[in-house]
Design a protein around this motif. Structure first.
Motif, PDB file in Angstrom:
ATOM      1  N   LEU A  55      25.440  -2.236  23.348  1.00 24.48           N
ATOM      2  CA  LEU A  55      26.165  -2.604  22.134  1.00 24.48           C
ATOM      3  C   LEU A  55      25.258  -2.580  20.919  1.00 24.48           C
ATOM      4  N   GLU A  56      24.041  -3.075  21.082  1.00 25.11           N
ATOM      5  CA  GLU A  56      23.045  -3.035  20.007  1.00 25.11           C
ATOM      6  C   GLU A  56      22.905  -1.614  19.467  1.00 25.11           C
ATOM      7  N   ARG A  57      22.712  -0.677  20.400  1.00 24.95           N
ATOM      8  CA  ARG A  57      22.503   0.727  20.037  1.00 24.95           C
ATOM      9  C   ARG A  57      23.748   1.333  19.395  1.00 24.95           C
ATOM     10  N   LEU A  58      24.912   1.093  19.995  1.00 22.85           N
ATOM     11  CA  LEU A  58      26.156   1.681  19.489  1.00 22.85           C
ATOM     12  C   LEU A  58      26.558   1.122  18.130  1.00 22.85           C
ATOM     13  N   LEU A  59      26.261  -0.154  17.893  1.00 24.68           N
ATOM     14  CA  LEU A  59      26.632  -0.795  16.633  1.00 24.68           C
ATOM     15  C   LEU A  59      25.544  -0.646  15.567  1.00 24.68           C
ATOM     16  N   HIS A  60      24.396  -0.098  15.960  1.00 25.30           N
ATOM     17  CA  HIS A  60      23.272   0.086  15.041  1.00 25.30           C
ATOM     18  C   HIS A  60      22.838  -1.243  14.418  1.00 25.30           C
ATOM     19  N   VAL A  61      22.670  -2.263  15.273  1.00 22.02           N
ATOM     20  CA  VAL A  61      22.255  -3.586  14.802  1.00 22.02           C
ATOM     21  C   VAL A  61      21.099  -4.087  15.654  1.00 22.02           C
ATOM     22  N   ALA A  62      20.417  -5.096  15.141  1.00 28.25           N
ATOM     23  CA  ALA A  62      19.326  -5.718  15.878  1.00 28.25           C
ATOM     24  C   ALA A  62      19.873  -6.529  17.043  1.00 28.25           C
ATOM     25  N   GLN A  63      18.995  -6.839  18.005  1.00 30.01           N
ATOM     26  CA  GLN A  63      19.402  -7.607  19.176  1.00 30.01           C
ATOM     27  C   GLN A  63      19.982  -8.954  18.772  1.00 30.01           C
ATOM     28  N   SER A  64      19.370  -9.612  17.820  1.00 33.98           N
ATOM     29  CA  SER A  64      19.855 -10.929  17.398  1.00 33.98           C
ATOM     30  C   SER A  64      21.241 -10.832  16.749  1.00 33.98           C
ATOM     31  N   THR A  65      21.486  -9.766  16.011  1.00 31.98           N
ATOM     32  CA  THR A  65      22.793  -9.569  15.377  1.00 31.98           C
ATOM     33  C   THR A  65      23.854  -9.310  16.441  1.00 31.98           C
ATOM     34  N   ALA A  66      23.553  -8.434  17.398  1.00 37.50           N
ATOM     35  CA  ALA A  66      24.503  -8.150  18.480  1.00 37.50           C
ATOM     36  C   ALA A  66      24.804  -9.424  19.267  1.00 37.50           C
ATOM     37  N   ALA A  67      23.771 -10.205  19.549  1.00 40.53           N
ATOM     38  CA  ALA A  67      23.969 -11.459  20.295  1.00 40.53           C
ATOM     39  C   ALA A  67      24.859 -12.416  19.512  1.00 40.53           C
ATOM     40  N   GLY A  68      24.685 -12.485  18.196  1.00 39.90           N
ATOM     41  CA  GLY A  68      25.518 -13.353  17.356  1.00 39.90           C
ATOM     42  C   GLY A  68      26.970 -12.911  17.332  1.00 39.90           C
ATOM     43  N   ILE A  69      27.187 -11.609  17.217  1.00 45.97           N
ATOM     44  CA  ILE A  69      28.550 -11.065  17.214  1.00 45.97           C
ATOM     45  C   ILE A  69      29.238 -11.408  18.531  1.00 45.97           C
ATOM     46  N   ILE A  70      28.535 -11.180  19.624  1.00 44.70           N
ATOM     47  CA  ILE A  70      29.114 -11.437  20.946  1.00 44.70           C
ATOM     48  C   ILE A  70      29.343 -12.937  21.153  1.00 44.70           C
ATOM     49  N   ALA A  71      28.436 -13.762  20.695  1.00 45.35           N
ATOM     50  CA  ALA A  71      28.603 -15.221  20.842  1.00 45.35           C
ATOM     51  C   ALA A  71      29.871 -15.689  20.129  1.00 45.35           C
ATOM     52  N   ARG A  72      30.121 -15.175  18.921  1.00 43.81           N
ATOM     53  CA  ARG A  72      31.325 -15.567  18.188  1.00 43.81           C
ATOM     54  C   ARG A  72      32.587 -15.050  18.872  1.00 43.81           C
ATOM     55  N   LEU A  73      32.522 -13.834  19.413  1.00 42.38           N
ATOM     56  CA  LEU A  73      33.675 -13.293  20.135  1.00 42.38           C
ATOM     57  C   LEU A  73      33.931 -14.070  21.427  1.00 42.38           C
ATOM     58  N   GLU A  74      32.862 -14.526  22.081  1.00 45.45           N
ATOM     59  CA  GLU A  74      33.023 -15.354  23.290  1.00 45.45           C
ATOM     60  C   GLU A  74      33.704 -16.676  22.947  1.00 45.45           C
ATOM     61  N   GLN A  75      33.305 -17.295  21.832  1.00 44.78           N
ATOM     62  CA  GLN A  75      33.908 -18.564  21.405  1.00 44.78           C
ATOM     63  C   GLN A  75      35.404 -18.410  21.165  1.00 44.78           C
ATOM     64  N   LYS A  76      35.809 -17.227  20.732  1.00 41.86           N
ATOM     65  CA  LYS A  76      37.223 -16.964  20.440  1.00 41.86           C
ATOM     66  C   LYS A  76      37.988 -16.496  21.680  1.00 41.86           C
ATOM     67  N   GLY A  77      37.282 -16.322  22.798  1.00 41.17           N
ATOM     68  CA  GLY A  77      37.927 -15.877  24.025  1.00 41.17           C
ATOM     69  C   GLY A  77      38.257 -14.397  24.050  1.00 41.17           C
ATOM     70  N   LEU A  78      37.613 -13.609  23.187  1.00 37.55           N
ATOM     71  CA  LEU A  78      37.915 -12.180  23.104  1.00 37.55           C
ATOM     72  C   LEU A  78      37.017 -11.334  24.005  1.00 37.55           C
ATOM     73  N   VAL A  79      35.873 -11.899  24.395  1.00 38.85           N
ATOM     74  CA  VAL A  79      34.973 -11.250  25.342  1.00 38.85           C
ATOM     75  C   VAL A  79      34.399 -12.315  26.264  1.00 38.85           C
ATOM     76  N   GLU A  80      33.832 -11.855  27.367  1.00 36.67           N
ATOM     77  CA  GLU A  80      33.106 -12.764  28.243  1.00 36.67           C
ATOM     78  C   GLU A  80      31.779 -12.122  28.597  1.00 36.67           C
ATOM     79  N   GLY A  81      30.719 -12.926  28.544  1.00 36.55           N
ATOM     80  CA  GLY A  81      29.394 -12.450  28.895  1.00 36.55           C
ATOM     81  C   GLY A  81      29.015 -12.941  30.275  1.00 36.55           C
ATOM     82  N   PHE A  82      28.249 -12.113  30.979  1.00 36.71           N
ATOM     83  CA  PHE A  82      27.808 -12.495  32.317  1.00 36.71           C
ATOM     84  C   PHE A  82      26.571 -11.683  32.662  1.00 36.71           C
ATOM     85  N   GLY A  83      25.821 -12.153  33.642  1.00 37.36           N
ATOM     86  CA  GLY A  83      24.613 -11.460  34.068  1.00 37.36           C
ATOM     87  C   GLY A  83      24.928 -10.331  35.026  1.00 37.36           C
ATOM     88  N   ASP A  84      24.098  -9.319  34.987  1.00 38.66           N
ATOM     89  CA  ASP A  84      24.228  -8.189  35.912  1.00 38.66           C
ATOM     90  C   ASP A  84      23.762  -8.653  37.292  1.00 38.66           C
TER      91      ASP A  84
END
Length: 140
Positions: A55-84
């Protein structure tokens, strides 16, 4: 006297106006353009999931920015994060059914905005416009 040409300024003004309109349209869904881009990338992915690094690469953003975007989407229930399961260091992100619905609705609004943007052009002019945009993009 010939008017000065400033392609960069025109592109920036178009981008800024489209971003402002898109964020205003997304406000009722409590999402941003960056969040929508992440949802769209996840919706297009095999199994509707990607690693945070992808996602970092596809969105052309830094790791911290991608993590922030995903964290906010997780809070809204729009995505779920999990370990490989194969590599615990890799964080995977999967779009939820609510995220899919949000992405599809927002893409509909994006298509309407693009139609407004191009409404002054004929089909031939649109084809030429896309060809030229792709040519400029390829040169960067």
């Amino acid at each position: 006297m010939e008017k000065a040409r400033d392609c960069g300024l025109l592109l920036k003004q178009i981008h800024d106006e489209m971003s402002k309109n898109a964020n205003n349209a997304l406000r009722p869904q409590d999402t941003t353009l960056a969040q929508l881009d992440a949802l769209v990338e996840l919706d297009r992915a095999p199994d509707r999931q990607r690693s945070l690094k992808e996602l970092e690469r596809l969105l052309h953003v830094a790791q911290s920015t991608a993590a922030g975007i995903i964290a906010r989407l997780e809070q809204k229930g729009l995505v779920e994060g999990f370990g490989d399961a194969a590599d615990r260091r890799v964080k995977l992100v999967r779009i939820t059914p609510e995220g899919i619905a949000c992405a599809h609705a927002a893409l509909h609004h994006r298509a309407e905005a693009e139609e407004r943007l191009l409404s002054g052009l004929t089909e031939t002019e649109r084809d030429i416009f896309y060809t030229l945009l792709n040519k400029v993009r390829a040169s960067l």
